[in-house]
Scaffold this motif. Sequence first.
Motif, PDB file in Angstrom:
ATOM      1  N   GLN A   6      -1.022  54.697  -6.066  1.00 48.32           N
ATOM      2  CA  GLN A   6      -0.190  53.812  -6.884  1.00 48.32           C
ATOM      3  C   GLN A   6       1.305  54.092  -6.727  1.00 48.32           C
ATOM      4  O   GLN A   6       2.120  53.212  -6.967  1.00 48.32           O
ATOM      5  CB  GLN A   6      -0.606  53.912  -8.357  1.00 48.32           C
ATOM      6  CG  GLN A   6      -1.990  53.323  -8.604  1.00 48.32           C
ATOM      7  CD  GLN A   6      -2.470  53.542 -10.022  1.00 48.32           C
ATOM      8  OE1 GLN A   6      -2.996  54.611 -10.355  1.00 48.32           O
ATOM      9  NE2 GLN A   6      -2.288  52.559 -10.880  1.00 48.32           N
ATOM     10  N   HIS A  46      -9.034  59.590  -7.303  1.00 46.50           N
ATOM     11  CA  HIS A  46      -8.476  58.578  -8.223  1.00 46.50           C
ATOM     12  C   HIS A  46      -8.634  57.199  -7.562  1.00 46.50           C
ATOM     13  O   HIS A  46      -7.682  56.633  -7.026  1.00 46.50           O
ATOM     14  CB  HIS A  46      -7.013  58.889  -8.542  1.00 46.50           C
ATOM     15  CG  HIS A  46      -6.501  58.162  -9.750  1.00 46.50           C
ATOM     16  ND1 HIS A  46      -5.888  58.777 -10.811  1.00 46.50           N
ATOM     17  CD2 HIS A  46      -6.517  56.843 -10.090  1.00 46.50           C
ATOM     18  CE1 HIS A  46      -5.548  57.891 -11.734  1.00 46.50           C
ATOM     19  NE2 HIS A  46      -5.925  56.689 -11.307  1.00 46.50           N
ATOM     20  N   PHE A  47      -9.846  56.722  -7.559  1.00 43.00           N
ATOM     21  CA  PHE A  47     -10.229  55.358  -7.137  1.00 43.00           C
ATOM     22  C   PHE A  47     -10.222  55.062  -5.626  1.00 43.00           C
ATOM     23  O   PHE A  47     -10.850  54.111  -5.211  1.00 43.00           O
ATOM     24  CB  PHE A  47      -9.327  54.293  -7.797  1.00 43.00           C
ATOM     25  CG  PHE A  47      -9.522  54.110  -9.283  1.00 43.00           C
ATOM     26  CD1 PHE A  47     -10.468  54.821 -10.000  1.00 43.00           C
ATOM     27  CD2 PHE A  47      -8.737  53.186  -9.985  1.00 43.00           C
ATOM     28  CE1 PHE A  47     -10.632  54.628 -11.374  1.00 43.00           C
ATOM     29  CE2 PHE A  47      -8.899  52.985 -11.354  1.00 43.00           C
ATOM     30  CZ  PHE A  47      -9.840  53.713 -12.037  1.00 43.00           C
ATOM     31  N   ASN A  87     -11.308  60.605 -11.610  1.00 41.97           N
ATOM     32  CA  ASN A  87     -10.679  59.760 -12.610  1.00 41.97           C
ATOM     33  C   ASN A  87     -11.605  58.588 -12.910  1.00 41.97           C
ATOM     34  O   ASN A  87     -11.982  57.841 -11.996  1.00 41.97           O
ATOM     35  CB  ASN A  87      -9.345  59.214 -12.089  1.00 41.97           C
ATOM     36  CG  ASN A  87      -8.679  58.310 -13.106  1.00 41.97           C
ATOM     37  OD1 ASN A  87      -8.247  58.773 -14.170  1.00 41.97           O
ATOM     38  ND2 ASN A  87      -8.607  57.010 -12.817  1.00 41.97           N
ATOM     39  N   GLU A  88     -11.992  58.455 -14.150  1.00 38.38           N
ATOM     40  CA  GLU A  88     -12.735  57.290 -14.645  1.00 38.38           C
ATOM     41  C   GLU A  88     -13.863  56.845 -13.712  1.00 38.38           C
ATOM     42  O   GLU A  88     -13.857  55.710 -13.216  1.00 38.38           O
ATOM     43  CB  GLU A  88     -11.765  56.120 -14.866  1.00 38.38           C
ATOM     44  CG  GLU A  88     -10.634  56.446 -15.822  1.00 38.38           C
ATOM     45  CD  GLU A  88      -9.691  55.261 -16.061  1.00 38.38           C
ATOM     46  OE1 GLU A  88      -9.844  54.226 -15.390  1.00 38.38           O
ATOM     47  OE2 GLU A  88      -8.816  55.375 -16.925  1.00 38.38           O
ATOM     48  N   HIS A 142     -12.250  57.280 -19.211  1.00 36.87           N
ATOM     49  CA  HIS A 142     -11.648  56.178 -19.951  1.00 36.87           C
ATOM     50  C   HIS A 142     -12.440  55.965 -21.246  1.00 36.87           C
ATOM     51  O   HIS A 142     -13.671  55.917 -21.221  1.00 36.87           O
ATOM     52  CB  HIS A 142     -11.746  54.926 -19.068  1.00 36.87           C
ATOM     53  CG  HIS A 142     -10.807  53.830 -19.439  1.00 36.87           C
ATOM     54  ND1 HIS A 142     -10.637  53.399 -20.716  1.00 36.87           N
ATOM     55  CD2 HIS A 142      -9.998  53.063 -18.677  1.00 36.87           C
ATOM     56  CE1 HIS A 142      -9.752  52.410 -20.722  1.00 36.87           C
ATOM     57  NE2 HIS A 142      -9.340  52.183 -19.491  1.00 36.87           N
ATOM     58  N   TYR A 145      -6.219  53.455 -23.883  1.00 41.37           N
ATOM     59  CA  TYR A 145      -5.227  52.378 -23.884  1.00 41.37           C
ATOM     60  C   TYR A 145      -5.383  51.348 -25.001  1.00 41.37           C
ATOM     61  O   TYR A 145      -4.402  50.879 -25.527  1.00 41.37           O
ATOM     62  CB  TYR A 145      -5.257  51.619 -22.543  1.00 41.37           C
ATOM     63  CG  TYR A 145      -4.719  52.435 -21.389  1.00 41.37           C
ATOM     64  CD1 TYR A 145      -3.361  52.440 -21.101  1.00 41.37           C
ATOM     65  CD2 TYR A 145      -5.559  53.225 -20.613  1.00 41.37           C
ATOM     66  CE1 TYR A 145      -2.845  53.195 -20.059  1.00 41.37           C
ATOM     67  CE2 TYR A 145      -5.055  53.986 -19.568  1.00 41.37           C
ATOM     68  CZ  TYR A 145      -3.703  53.969 -19.287  1.00 41.37           C
ATOM     69  OH  TYR A 145      -3.198  54.720 -18.264  1.00 41.37           O
ATOM     70  N   GLU A 188      -4.217  60.173 -19.832  1.00 40.19           N
ATOM     71  CA  GLU A 188      -3.486  58.908 -19.656  1.00 40.19           C
ATOM     72  C   GLU A 188      -3.376  58.208 -20.998  1.00 40.19           C
ATOM     73  O   GLU A 188      -4.355  58.097 -21.742  1.00 40.19           O
ATOM     74  CB  GLU A 188      -4.215  57.946 -18.719  1.00 40.19           C
ATOM     75  CG  GLU A 188      -4.103  58.272 -17.261  1.00 40.19           C
ATOM     76  CD  GLU A 188      -4.796  57.243 -16.367  1.00 40.19           C
ATOM     77  OE1 GLU A 188      -4.811  56.047 -16.722  1.00 40.19           O
ATOM     78  OE2 GLU A 188      -5.308  57.658 -15.317  1.00 40.19           O
ATOM     79  N   TRP A 199       1.135  57.773 -19.229  1.00 40.01           N
ATOM     80  CA  TRP A 199       0.984  56.981 -18.008  1.00 40.01           C
ATOM     81  C   TRP A 199       1.976  55.852 -18.076  1.00 40.01           C
ATOM     82  O   TRP A 199       1.852  55.006 -18.964  1.00 40.01           O
ATOM     83  CB  TRP A 199      -0.446  56.436 -17.869  1.00 40.01           C
ATOM     84  CG  TRP A 199      -0.564  55.608 -16.622  1.00 40.01           C
ATOM     85  CD1 TRP A 199      -0.213  54.294 -16.453  1.00 40.01           C
ATOM     86  CD2 TRP A 199      -1.025  56.064 -15.344  1.00 40.01           C
ATOM     87  NE1 TRP A 199      -0.418  53.903 -15.154  1.00 40.01           N
ATOM     88  CE2 TRP A 199      -0.913  54.967 -14.449  1.00 40.01           C
ATOM     89  CE3 TRP A 199      -1.507  57.294 -14.862  1.00 40.01           C
ATOM     90  CZ2 TRP A 199      -1.277  55.059 -13.104  1.00 40.01           C
ATOM     91  CZ3 TRP A 199      -1.868  57.376 -13.523  1.00 40.01           C
ATOM     92  CH2 TRP A 199      -1.751  56.274 -12.670  1.00 40.01           C
ATOM     93  N   GLU A 230      -0.160  48.541  -9.924  1.00 35.91           N
ATOM     94  CA  GLU A 230      -1.282  48.511 -10.860  1.00 35.91           C
ATOM     95  C   GLU A 230      -2.394  47.662 -10.243  1.00 35.91           C
ATOM     96  O   GLU A 230      -2.265  46.460 -10.066  1.00 35.91           O
ATOM     97  CB  GLU A 230      -0.805  47.958 -12.219  1.00 35.91           C
ATOM     98  CG  GLU A 230      -1.889  47.705 -13.235  1.00 35.91           C
ATOM     99  CD  GLU A 230      -2.726  48.931 -13.589  1.00 35.91           C
ATOM    100  OE1 GLU A 230      -2.230  50.062 -13.513  1.00 35.91           O
ATOM    101  OE2 GLU A 230      -3.911  48.739 -13.917  1.00 35.91           O
ATOM    102  N   TRP A 231      -3.474  48.317  -9.941  1.00 34.82           N
ATOM    103  CA  TRP A 231      -4.587  47.807  -9.143  1.00 34.82           C
ATOM    104  C   TRP A 231      -4.695  46.288  -8.979  1.00 34.82           C
ATOM    105  O   TRP A 231      -4.360  45.749  -7.936  1.00 34.82           O
ATOM    106  CB  TRP A 231      -5.899  48.382  -9.700  1.00 34.82           C
ATOM    107  CG  TRP A 231      -5.777  49.865  -9.884  1.00 34.82           C
ATOM    108  CD1 TRP A 231      -5.554  50.524 -11.062  1.00 34.82           C
ATOM    109  CD2 TRP A 231      -5.780  50.870  -8.863  1.00 34.82           C
ATOM    110  NE1 TRP A 231      -5.447  51.876 -10.842  1.00 34.82           N
ATOM    111  CE2 TRP A 231      -5.589  52.120  -9.515  1.00 34.82           C
ATOM    112  CE3 TRP A 231      -5.937  50.860  -7.477  1.00 34.82           C
ATOM    113  CZ2 TRP A 231      -5.546  53.324  -8.822  1.00 34.82           C
ATOM    114  CZ3 TRP A 231      -5.896  52.056  -6.787  1.00 34.82           C
ATOM    115  CH2 TRP A 231      -5.708  53.256  -7.466  1.00 34.82           C
ATOM    116  N   PHE A 237       4.604  50.262 -16.221  1.00 35.56           N
ATOM    117  CA  PHE A 237       4.137  51.312 -17.131  1.00 35.56           C
ATOM    118  C   PHE A 237       5.111  52.500 -17.191  1.00 35.56           C
ATOM    119  O   PHE A 237       4.944  53.393 -17.996  1.00 35.56           O
ATOM    120  CB  PHE A 237       2.790  51.865 -16.646  1.00 35.56           C
ATOM    121  CG  PHE A 237       1.579  51.042 -17.025  1.00 35.56           C
ATOM    122  CD1 PHE A 237       0.916  51.272 -18.219  1.00 35.56           C
ATOM    123  CD2 PHE A 237       1.089  50.062 -16.180  1.00 35.56           C
ATOM    124  CE1 PHE A 237      -0.217  50.538 -18.566  1.00 35.56           C
ATOM    125  CE2 PHE A 237      -0.047  49.328 -16.512  1.00 35.56           C
ATOM    126  CZ  PHE A 237      -0.696  49.564 -17.712  1.00 35.56           C
TER     127      PHE A 237
END
Length: 429
Positions: free
Chosen positions: A14, A110-111, A154-155, A211, A277, A334, A372, A379-380, A388
């Motif tokens: 990111q 992370h993704f 991550n998540e 998350h 979030y 986050e 975050w 952002e994806w 952010f």
Amino acid sequence: MNRFYWGLASSAFQTEGYIQNDMTEWEALGGFRQDGKNPIYRHGAAHWQRWQQDFKLLQKIGVNAYRFSMEWARIQPEFDCFDHKALDQYERMLDRLLGLKIEPFLTLHHFTHPAWFHAQTPWVSDKAQETFCRYADVLLERFGDRINYWITFNEPLVWALAAYGDAKFPPGKNNLNDMMLVVKNILQTHSCLYRRIKSALPLAQVGMAKHFIIFAPRRKWLAADRKLADLLHSFFNEMVPRAFKSNRLKFRFPFLFSFDEPVALNNQVDFWGVNYYYRMLAAIRMNFRRPIGFDFKNISGEGLTDMGWEIYSEGLLRILKQVAAYGKDIYITENGIATTDDARRIRFMDAHIQKTLKAEQMGVPVRGYFYWSFLDNYEWLEGNSKRFGLVHVDYRQDFARSLKPSAAHYARLIQIDTTKRKSLELKKF
Ligand code: FCB
């Protein structure tokens, strides 16, 4: 001392830019367009080139921790090739952080993946674990002596839902049973990483960033919506932590899937990373292809963010209390807001940090807070349109940085809290 980590969070893809991986390949193939949107990866925030300047900003803000990831595709561009130049740069980055007395929290996954990964050893196969652990071993060997805090994934559930449940992320599948298998393989890999890291570094802390969402019924008066909100809570928030205790990944989602398989986790996690979030409303729909509807409403009065998410700061306290029951340390890995109105960002931070400190006073073992994000970034599914960051990035002016007022606000807050903790510590003696 009663140490608390005040940090900022980011991820490699990111922010760094100049990366080729499964996401950029997916974008080139038009994968994102299926969603009606077409984010373009315009080099994140060009952090790969500007990291020295960026780390000075970290220092200026006064954080004592920084959560980030290293880009797997950069380090292992081919299955049989590790790029030593990339590792060298990460080493310089790491050493600079340590020189600034900023504790690194490293996220291993992370993704994103190297472009070759999904074709060769996808998460749905049991070969993925070996591939990922082999990669992680390289980082462990090279950087292990300097990293105390490791976030394996991550998540994982969010990623699995996007990549295997909803075809939003590569490899773009939609099969809920495969999605559960992927979660299982990732959890199994976490456990393998946990053992490897702990045997090399017995004092290291190894956790996972998860998350958490507050689910509420869209129509309170409708029992079906209320039941759905409870079911979603149990699936999304509780299923994974439950598997750590029960050694089974188990869930029955009526009409959608039923899964029950052993996974040897043996409660191997030193801390839970909480990514929080928003509150989300859920409703049953008379639509067989999409039987569940989600939306957001400003019920809290705190407003909606530029992502459309409802701000609900009380939810953080509720989640922290829930996670406390798992009996592990907690870091808020986050929490943040996409907005171009920085006064709103300040209010958002104040509200959530207040809840964090309240939880701590109530005895919840929360040991740190990471906003975050450090920089405005990619952002994806939204590309660069959502901001952010505490640091503004001018995408039209060569990625020029400037601190937003919220950065100065965070800096003050950190200073006040740190002084308070120090004086409390002195009083003990
Ligand atoms: C989280 C992701 C993070 C960022 C925030 C807004 O789900 O972990 O990378 O995109 O959302």
